[in-house]
Design an enzyme around this catalytic site. Sequence first.
Site, PDB file in Angstrom:
ATOM      1  N   ASN A 261    -108.438  40.622 -35.309  1.00  0.00           N
ATOM      2  CA  ASN A 261    -107.182  40.020 -34.851  1.00  0.00           C
ATOM      3  C   ASN A 261    -107.049  38.609 -35.404  1.00  0.00           C
ATOM      4  OD1 ASN A 261    -108.384  38.086 -32.845  1.00  0.00           O
ATOM      5  ND2 ASN A 261    -109.147  40.013 -32.001  1.00  0.00           N
TER       6      ASN A 261
ATOM      7  N   ASP B  88    -110.410  45.193 -27.947  1.00  0.00           N
ATOM      8  CA  ASP B  88    -110.524  46.073 -26.780  1.00  0.00           C
ATOM      9  C   ASP B  88    -111.179  47.400 -27.130  1.00  0.00           C
ATOM     10  OD1 ASP B  88    -109.364  44.307 -24.970  1.00  0.00           O
ATOM     11  OD2 ASP B  88    -107.345  44.850 -25.631  1.00  0.00           O
TER      12      ASP B  88
ATOM     13  N   ILE C 255    -116.628  41.593 -21.436  1.00  0.00           N
ATOM     14  CA  ILE C 255    -117.705  40.609 -21.256  1.00  0.00           C
ATOM     15  C   ILE C 255    -117.412  39.703 -20.065  1.00  0.00           C
ATOM     16  CG2 ILE C 255    -118.996  38.757 -22.394  1.00  0.00           C
ATOM     17  CD1 ILE C 255    -117.988  39.994 -25.108  1.00  0.00           C
TER      18      ILE C 255
ATOM     19  N   PHE D 105    -109.529  33.084 -20.846  1.00  0.00           N
ATOM     20  CA  PHE D 105    -108.335  32.702 -21.608  1.00  0.00           C
ATOM     21  C   PHE D 105    -107.469  33.946 -21.739  1.00  0.00           C
ATOM     22  CE2 PHE D 105    -107.874  28.564 -23.787  1.00  0.00           C
ATOM     23  CZ  PHE D 105    -108.916  27.897 -23.154  1.00  0.00           C
TER      24      PHE D 105
HETATM   25  N1  CTP Z   1    -112.515  39.382 -22.715  1.00  0.00           N
HETATM   26  C1  CTP Z   1    -113.858  39.685 -22.779  1.00  0.00           C
HETATM   27  N2  CTP Z   1    -114.249  40.920 -23.206  1.00  0.00           N
HETATM   28  C2  CTP Z   1    -113.355  41.863 -23.562  1.00  0.00           C
HETATM   29  C3  CTP Z   1    -111.966  41.552 -23.515  1.00  0.00           C
HETATM   30  C4  CTP Z   1    -111.589  40.296 -23.093  1.00  0.00           C
HETATM   31  O1  CTP Z   1    -114.680  38.831 -22.459  1.00  0.00           O
HETATM   32  N3  CTP Z   1    -113.775  43.037 -23.969  1.00  0.00           N
HETATM   33  C5  CTP Z   1    -112.101  38.062 -22.223  1.00  0.00           C
HETATM   34  C6  CTP Z   1    -111.474  37.168 -23.281  1.00  0.00           C
HETATM   35  O2  CTP Z   1    -112.467  36.388 -23.932  1.00  0.00           O
HETATM   36  C7  CTP Z   1    -110.524  36.328 -22.463  1.00  0.00           C
HETATM   37  C8  CTP Z   1    -110.090  37.258 -21.356  1.00  0.00           C
HETATM   38  O3  CTP Z   1    -111.095  38.249 -21.269  1.00  0.00           O
HETATM   39  O4  CTP Z   1    -111.160  35.253 -21.832  1.00  0.00           O
HETATM   40  C9  CTP Z   1    -108.750  37.902 -21.579  1.00  0.00           C
HETATM   41  O5  CTP Z   1    -108.716  38.497 -22.843  1.00  0.00           O
HETATM   42  P1  CTP Z   1    -107.415  39.204 -23.367  1.00  0.00           P
HETATM   43  O6  CTP Z   1    -107.700  39.799 -24.697  1.00  0.00           O
HETATM   44  O7  CTP Z   1    -106.240  38.281 -23.214  1.00  0.00           O
HETATM   45  O8  CTP Z   1    -107.212  40.316 -22.263  1.00  0.00           O
HETATM   46  P2  CTP Z   1    -107.576  41.859 -22.252  1.00  0.00           P
HETATM   47  O9  CTP Z   1    -108.774  42.048 -21.410  1.00  0.00           O
HETATM   48  O10 CTP Z   1    -107.615  42.387 -23.617  1.00  0.00           O
HETATM   49  O11 CTP Z   1    -106.326  42.427 -21.459  1.00  0.00           O
HETATM   50  P3  CTP Z   1    -104.932  43.014 -22.037  1.00  0.00           P
HETATM   51  O12 CTP Z   1    -105.301  44.155 -22.920  1.00  0.00           O
HETATM   52  O13 CTP Z   1    -104.208  43.400 -20.803  1.00  0.00           O
HETATM   53  O14 CTP Z   1    -104.248  41.881 -22.742  1.00  0.00           O
END
Ligand code: CTP
Length: 403
Positions: free
Chosen positions: A213, A282, A312, A332
């Site tokens: 990304n 994701d 995480i 974040f």
């Molecule tokens: N995060 C994480 N591990 C993942 C996904 C996200 O630690 N597998 C953490 C990111 O570092 C951030 C927060 O979760 O602090 C939100 O990440 P974001 O990508 O905005 O959210 P998602 O969990 O992907 O939710 P959505 O798909 O609904 O946007």
Amino acid sequence: MTDLSNKHLVLGLSGGIACYKAAEFCRALVKQGATVQVVMTEAAAQFITPVTMQALSNRTVFVSQWDAREPNNMAHINLSREADAIIVAPASADFMAKLLHGRADDLLSLMCLARPLDTVPLVLAPAMNREMWAHPATQRNMAQLRADGAHVLGVGQGEQACGETGDGRMLEPEELLQEVVALFQPKVLQGKQVLISAGPTFEAIDPVRGITNLSSGKMGFALARAAHEAGAQVTLVAGPVALPTPNGVQRTDVRSALQMHAAVMAHAPRADLFIATAAVADWRPAQAATEKIKKDGSGHMPTVVWQENPDILAELAASPRAQSGALFCVGFAAESQDLQAQAQAKRLRKGVPLMVGNIGPATFGADENALLLIDPQGSTEWPRASKLSLARQLVADIARRLT
Ligand code: CTP
């Protein structure tokens, strides 16, 4: 306002080939808004001329303790009293040995001895050959200088002017600048262990391609720098980004979400604070192909079976240490719309006390950002500013929540 506006610094040079870097360092200090008074030992003046340093600092340079320019003829007192800090770069092995004994037979050592201990910090940037650096006498002297209140910086590693390779090079001007800027930041995270995830992850589809990304890692790196400036021990787990490591920060590079998960979990048991700025993918291909996937002539992209990555942040936020208050977790939320509602929902979903929202497409790759802080009490908007200044604000805000 720049980072060193209103700061008056004495830049001392002792004798060593690293004096050539002191010229650029002086320029960097001036560019950040400091006024700089250069003081050189006679040995330093063998390596670089006072003329160069005068031109860069825009002030006449002091070399001799018998310099009669000061009306009271006490340059060592006058120059050290008006300084916000004295920085000796390079600090030679000989110069440090001299300081250690409180000897004062030239203007620079005299000034270091005469400085008010409680109000004028002394920063030493060692520079020497690797054998001199490793010698027990040098290591012993540095330990004692630290005990006497000096900030003795580390050294760089690599090729040396003498042709040998090892530890002992003076830090680069940009690294020295970061240390000086840090000196004046409030130590609101002193003694804390901070863990930060940053950047994107890369999920391999086959050996030559994958999915990632647009996260640049800049916000996470700015937070790592700000946390270090605030006195914390910082571990930065970084996805694939091409950013320099902030000085004093311990960095672990990872590529995939699974690697990031493993690295964060390995460091988490010692952390007091986890800030998850990483844009973790994701999903990952359930099985990355071992050979490059070829077109099969059908006109269709081959189907990839996706598997969800571990979350995480949510996992750590649910851990016993986070639940007991020993580990404070900050998330974040990078959204493209409805920031308030999305970030609020995400805070609850992830189970964290603080979620920081930002609009991804407006900030990815940029040096600026605007933040929305969401906690159980409500939300606060922070207007657009540089990522470093927002990072410093956020570190101060989080520090208040820790106490
Ligand atoms: N995060 C994480 N591990 C993942 C996904 C996200 O630690 N597998 C953490 C990111 O570092 C951030 C927060 O979760 O602090 C939100 O990440 P974001 O990508 O905005 O959210 P998602 O969990 O992907 O939710 P959505 O798909 O609904 O946007």
